[in-house]
Design a protein around this motif. Structure first.
Motif, PDB file in Angstrom:
ATOM      1  N   GLY A  64     -24.365  -4.986  15.252  1.00  0.00           N
ATOM      2  CA  GLY A  64     -23.570  -5.565  16.340  1.00  0.00           C
ATOM      3  C   GLY A  64     -22.388  -6.342  15.841  1.00  0.00           C
ATOM      4  N   HIS A  65     -21.215  -5.741  15.886  1.00  0.00           N
ATOM      5  CA  HIS A  65     -20.014  -6.368  15.328  1.00  0.00           C
ATOM      6  C   HIS A  65     -19.661  -7.661  16.036  1.00  0.00           C
ATOM      7  CE1 HIS A  65     -19.409  -3.088  12.702  1.00  0.00           C
ATOM      8  NE2 HIS A  65     -19.101  -2.218  13.646  1.00  0.00           N
ATOM      9  N   SER A  66     -19.891  -7.733  17.333  1.00  0.00           N
ATOM     10  CA  SER A  66     -19.401  -8.875  18.085  1.00  0.00           C
ATOM     11  C   SER A  66     -20.263 -10.109  17.892  1.00  0.00           C
ATOM     12  CB  SER A  66     -19.352  -8.522  19.582  1.00  0.00           C
ATOM     13  OG  SER A  66     -20.656  -8.165  20.031  1.00  0.00           O
ATOM     14  N   HIS A  67     -21.430  -9.975  17.215  1.00  0.00           N
ATOM     15  CA  HIS A  67     -22.340 -11.104  17.109  1.00  0.00           C
ATOM     16  C   HIS A  67     -22.564 -11.572  15.676  1.00  0.00           C
ATOM     17  CE1 HIS A  67     -23.273 -10.515  21.343  1.00  0.00           C
ATOM     18  NE2 HIS A  67     -23.548  -9.254  21.086  1.00  0.00           N
ATOM     19  N   ILE A  68     -22.356 -10.703  14.711  1.00  0.00           N
ATOM     20  CA  ILE A  68     -22.706 -11.047  13.333  1.00  0.00           C
ATOM     21  C   ILE A  68     -21.537 -11.695  12.610  1.00  0.00           C
ATOM     22  CG2 ILE A  68     -23.417 -10.118  11.112  1.00  0.00           C
ATOM     23  CD1 ILE A  68     -24.899  -7.942  12.540  1.00  0.00           C
ATOM     24  N   HIS A  69     -21.807 -12.850  12.000  1.00  0.00           N
ATOM     25  CA  HIS A  69     -20.859 -13.491  11.092  1.00  0.00           C
ATOM     26  C   HIS A  69     -21.550 -13.605   9.747  1.00  0.00           C
ATOM     27  CE1 HIS A  69     -18.785 -15.589  14.747  1.00  0.00           C
ATOM     28  NE2 HIS A  69     -18.341 -14.375  14.548  1.00  0.00           N
ATOM     29  N   ARG A  70     -20.821 -13.355   8.669  1.00  0.00           N
ATOM     30  CA  ARG A  70     -21.411 -13.408   7.344  1.00  0.00           C
ATOM     31  C   ARG A  70     -20.667 -14.445   6.507  1.00  0.00           C
ATOM     32  NH1 ARG A  70     -21.562  -7.262   7.688  1.00  0.00           N
ATOM     33  NH2 ARG A  70     -23.777  -6.714   7.750  1.00  0.00           N
ATOM     34  N   ASN A  71     -21.436 -15.221   5.717  1.00  0.00           N
ATOM     35  CA  ASN A  71     -20.794 -16.125   4.776  1.00  0.00           C
ATOM     36  C   ASN A  71     -20.670 -15.421   3.426  1.00  0.00           C
ATOM     37  OD1 ASN A  71     -23.314 -16.261   3.519  1.00  0.00           O
ATOM     38  ND2 ASN A  71     -23.866 -18.185   4.510  1.00  0.00           N
ATOM     39  N   LEU A  72     -20.123 -16.134   2.455  1.00  0.00           N
ATOM     40  CA  LEU A  72     -19.841 -15.507   1.169  1.00  0.00           C
ATOM     41  C   LEU A  72     -21.126 -15.054   0.484  1.00  0.00           C
ATOM     42  CD1 LEU A  72     -17.595 -14.755  -0.797  1.00  0.00           C
ATOM     43  CD2 LEU A  72     -17.875 -17.000  -1.876  1.00  0.00           C
ATOM     44  N   GLN A  73     -22.197 -15.838   0.617  1.00  0.00           N
ATOM     45  CA  GLN A  73     -23.453 -15.454  -0.008  1.00  0.00           C
ATOM     46  C   GLN A  73     -24.002 -14.166   0.595  1.00  0.00           C
ATOM     47  OE1 GLN A  73     -24.625 -16.968  -2.742  1.00  0.00           O
ATOM     48  NE2 GLN A  73     -26.092 -15.278  -2.844  1.00  0.00           N
ATOM     49  N   ASP A  74     -23.823 -14.002   1.914  1.00  0.00           N
ATOM     50  CA  ASP A  74     -24.246 -12.752   2.558  1.00  0.00           C
ATOM     51  C   ASP A  74     -23.470 -11.565   1.984  1.00  0.00           C
ATOM     52  OD1 ASP A  74     -25.983 -14.131   4.259  1.00  0.00           O
ATOM     53  OD2 ASP A  74     -24.419 -14.461   5.756  1.00  0.00           O
ATOM     54  N   ILE A  75     -22.180 -11.761   1.781  1.00  0.00           N
ATOM     55  CA  ILE A  75     -21.348 -10.696   1.203  1.00  0.00           C
ATOM     56  C   ILE A  75     -21.817 -10.371  -0.214  1.00  0.00           C
ATOM     57  CG2 ILE A  75     -19.012 -10.008   0.562  1.00  0.00           C
ATOM     58  CD1 ILE A  75     -19.337 -10.261   3.543  1.00  0.00           C
ATOM     59  N   TYR A  76     -22.122 -11.414  -0.994  1.00  0.00           N
ATOM     60  CA  TYR A  76     -22.603 -11.204  -2.361  1.00  0.00           C
ATOM     61  C   TYR A  76     -23.895 -10.374  -2.371  1.00  0.00           C
ATOM     62  CZ  TYR A  76     -19.373 -14.529  -4.563  1.00  0.00           C
ATOM     63  OH  TYR A  76     -18.272 -15.166  -5.055  1.00  0.00           O
ATOM     64  N   GLU A  77     -24.778 -10.652  -1.421  1.00  0.00           N
ATOM     65  CA  GLU A  77     -26.041  -9.905  -1.365  1.00  0.00           C
ATOM     66  C   GLU A  77     -25.788  -8.431  -1.058  1.00  0.00           C
ATOM     67  OE1 GLU A  77     -28.531 -11.897   1.420  1.00  0.00           O
ATOM     68  OE2 GLU A  77     -28.759 -13.702   0.182  1.00  0.00           O
ATOM     69  N   HIS A  89     -16.955 -18.318   7.312  1.00  0.00           N
ATOM     70  CA  HIS A  89     -17.726 -17.164   7.761  1.00  0.00           C
ATOM     71  C   HIS A  89     -16.783 -16.005   8.047  1.00  0.00           C
ATOM     72  CE1 HIS A  89     -20.808 -20.201   8.153  1.00  0.00           C
ATOM     73  NE2 HIS A  89     -21.706 -19.269   8.446  1.00  0.00           N
ATOM     74  N   PHE A  90     -17.239 -14.828   7.698  1.00  0.00           N
ATOM     75  CA  PHE A  90     -16.443 -13.620   7.909  1.00  0.00           C
ATOM     76  C   PHE A  90     -16.900 -12.938   9.187  1.00  0.00           C
ATOM     77  CE2 PHE A  90     -16.298 -14.520   3.446  1.00  0.00           C
ATOM     78  CZ  PHE A  90     -15.005 -14.206   3.076  1.00  0.00           C
ATOM     79  N   HIS A  91     -15.947 -12.677  10.070  1.00  0.00           N
ATOM     80  CA  HIS A  91     -16.268 -11.937  11.280  1.00  0.00           C
ATOM     81  C   HIS A  91     -16.768 -10.547  10.913  1.00  0.00           C
ATOM     82  CE1 HIS A  91     -14.742 -14.622  14.424  1.00  0.00           C
ATOM     83  NE2 HIS A  91     -13.886 -15.011  13.508  1.00  0.00           N
ATOM     84  N   GLU A  92     -17.691 -10.014  11.684  1.00  0.00           N
ATOM     85  CA  GLU A  92     -18.269  -8.711  11.378  1.00  0.00           C
ATOM     86  C   GLU A  92     -17.207  -7.629  11.269  1.00  0.00           C
ATOM     87  OE1 GLU A  92     -21.016  -5.595  10.732  1.00  0.00           O
ATOM     88  OE2 GLU A  92     -20.944  -7.726  10.348  1.00  0.00           O
ATOM     89  N   VAL A  93     -16.244  -7.617  12.212  1.00  0.00           N
ATOM     90  CA  VAL A  93     -15.217  -6.576  12.178  1.00  0.00           C
ATOM     91  C   VAL A  93     -14.421  -6.662  10.887  1.00  0.00           C
ATOM     92  CG1 VAL A  93     -13.131  -5.703  13.269  1.00  0.00           C
ATOM     93  CG2 VAL A  93     -15.055  -6.424  14.690  1.00  0.00           C
ATOM     94  N   GLY A  94     -13.902  -7.865  10.576  1.00  0.00           N
ATOM     95  CA  GLY A  94     -13.122  -8.021   9.358  1.00  0.00           C
ATOM     96  C   GLY A  94     -13.962  -7.844   8.113  1.00  0.00           C
ATOM     97  N   ALA A  95     -15.238  -8.279   8.156  1.00  0.00           N
ATOM     98  CA  ALA A  95     -16.076  -8.207   6.969  1.00  0.00           C
ATOM     99  C   ALA A  95     -16.373  -6.767   6.580  1.00  0.00           C
ATOM    100  CB  ALA A  95     -17.381  -8.977   7.200  1.00  0.00           C
ATOM    101  N   VAL A  96     -16.770  -5.922   7.537  1.00  0.00           N
ATOM    102  CA  VAL A  96     -17.072  -4.531   7.218  1.00  0.00           C
ATOM    103  C   VAL A  96     -15.846  -3.829   6.665  1.00  0.00           C
ATOM    104  CG1 VAL A  96     -17.707  -2.287   8.180  1.00  0.00           C
ATOM    105  CG2 VAL A  96     -18.950  -4.329   8.876  1.00  0.00           C
TER     106      VAL A  96
END
Length: 443
Positions: free
Chosen positions: A113-126, A164-171
């Protein structure tokens, strides 16, 4: 022969342009797709194709986010992809206005769900940790994301863990950043030279306001990593934060060899229309291992003078003036001169462009009547400045690399200021800052 990559950023740089240019240069598409699939991130599909830009045939790579495509069938390519926790999103986007001639590769993972998920840097690292392949690719991808996060942290005025990275931008950026790291490794490049980044002017519109060009995150990256910026008459953004971070992380040397062989040229297409061809041109070069960078056959100078009649105050002021004027280093050495006079040798290490000014300072701010100079060569480690958060406060740490090894050295002034403000001993602050920096780089 050493393989060198030259990124010619006359039309700026973005993540998709970088991946496209490297694919056009010969990076293996199947290796890229396999690596991206190993991340386990869904909700997007890749477009590979070609298109003509101002009469030039260029590689057209793009990431299409499912459920977030614009009226033209493309997605917004965010220049600002992060936000502070609990704050409005300051990211912006520009529409990719060109259809792709290639076919899409659909990723079959479950759409998140792009509109709900935010990821921090540690999430990106994982996520990057799932990547199948060489550990160097993971380290480079983490480094690029870290550069973006640091820039967004500064733009928002928040600790990096609250970015936090927005789901749209993060993916979108996970694919671009990991893709760029995979392609660079696949090409077997040993050194990367980055030209000045051409940037436009004006403003870009985002969901909650208008940002100046270059956007804050891009400006922070350019400033922190010493990238050269060249402003143009083009209206709009030419350098995205992701593109700037890729340039900063890739760059290993400041200039091209004085002599080299051009092996191949690749071009990654942009999607905005500018006065010039909107492409990122990548050149694969080969040069002799011993070849020195162009214009740096004698890259450094040592300036020396002996002083037996200058006061301590005079020498201290001269050192401050020399460092402020651009000297790489200044030092005093106790010596004994003629007639058994105690004296000092004032030495200055500098580059050719600053030499004349520094000689002027030595002649006017000390009692010398002559200066010796001679060229020197040096071997310098790759380095960058990172900000780390300790329990005592934030400290700048110089991170150096050599043949796979990492060395972290906290900056004195930052440690000193914390010790004075918090009443903490120097070693506690120094070693914690060093440990935090090492963990950032390695893990």
């Amino acid at each position: 022969m050493k393989k060198i990559l030259y990124l010619e950023c006359n039309s700026g740089i973005s993540g998709d342009m970088a991946v496209g240019a490297l694919l056009d240069l010969g990076a293996d598409r199947q290796v890229l797709e396999k690596a991206l699939e190993s991340l386990g991130v869904g909700g997007y599909h890749l477009h590979f194709g070609r298109k003509v830009v101002c009469g030039l045939d260029a590689y057209d790579f793009d990431v299409h986010l499912e459920g977030h495509e614009g009226e033209d069938g493309t997605h917004g390519h965010g220049g600002g992809l992060a936000h502070g926790h609990g704050q409005e999103h300051e990211g912006h986007s520009h529409s990719h206005g060109q259809e792709h001639e290639g076919h899409g590769h659909s990723h079959g993972q479950e759409h998140e769900g792009h509109s709900h998920i935010h990821r921090n840097l540690q999430d990106i690292y994982e996520i990057i940790g799932r990547l199948e392949g060489d550990g160097r690719v993971k380290e480079l991808a983490r480094k690029i994301f870290r550069i973006v996060a640091e820039a967004e942290s500064k733009a928002h005025g928040l600790p990096i863990e609250q970015v936090h990275f927005h789901e749209v931008g993060a993916v979108d950026s996970i694919v671009d950043i990991v893709g760029a790291a995979v392609c660079l490794d696949n090409l077997g490049v040993e050194d990367v030279v980055v030209s000045p980044l051409s940037e436009g002017h004006g403003h870009v519109h985002c969901q909650h306001g208008t940002l100046p060009v270059p956007v804050p995150a891009t400006a922070n990256i350019v400033s922190a990593y010493g990238l050269d910026l060249r402003f143009t008459d083009n209206d709009g953004e030419m350098v995205t934060p992701t593109g700037a971070a890729i340039a900063a992380a890739f760059k290993t040397r400041g200039s091209l060899p004085g002599r080299c062989r051009l092996v191949k040229v690749g071009m990654g297409a942009g999607n905005r229309v500018f006065q010039q061809a909107n492409v990122l041109r990548a050149m694969l070069l080969e040069a002799d291992e011993e070849e020195k960078p162009a214009g740096e056959e004698n890259p450094m100078w040592v300036l020396e003078t002996n002083l037996d009649d200058s006061t301590g105050e005079m020498l201290g002021f001269a050192m401050e003036a020399l460092l402020e004027a651009g000297a790489a280093d200044v030092w005093h050495t106790p010596i004994i001169m003629k007639k058994n006079r105690p004296a000092y040798q004032l030495s200055v290490l500098c580059r050719e462009p600053e030499r004349e000014l520094l000689e002027e300072i030595m002649l006017t701010q000390t009692t010398t009547i002559g200066i010796r100079r001679y060229p020197v060569e040096r071997t310098a480690l790759e380095r960058e400045i990172r900000q780390v958060d300790t329990r005592y406060g934030r400290v700048d740490v110089k991170v150096c690399r050599h043949k796979g090894k990492v060395f972290c050295y906290p900056e004195y002034e930052g440690v000193r200021n914390i010790c004075k403000e918090k009443g903490v001993d120097f070693q506690s602050v120094y070693w914690e800052a060093r440990h935090e920096a090492f963990c950032q780089v390695v893990f």
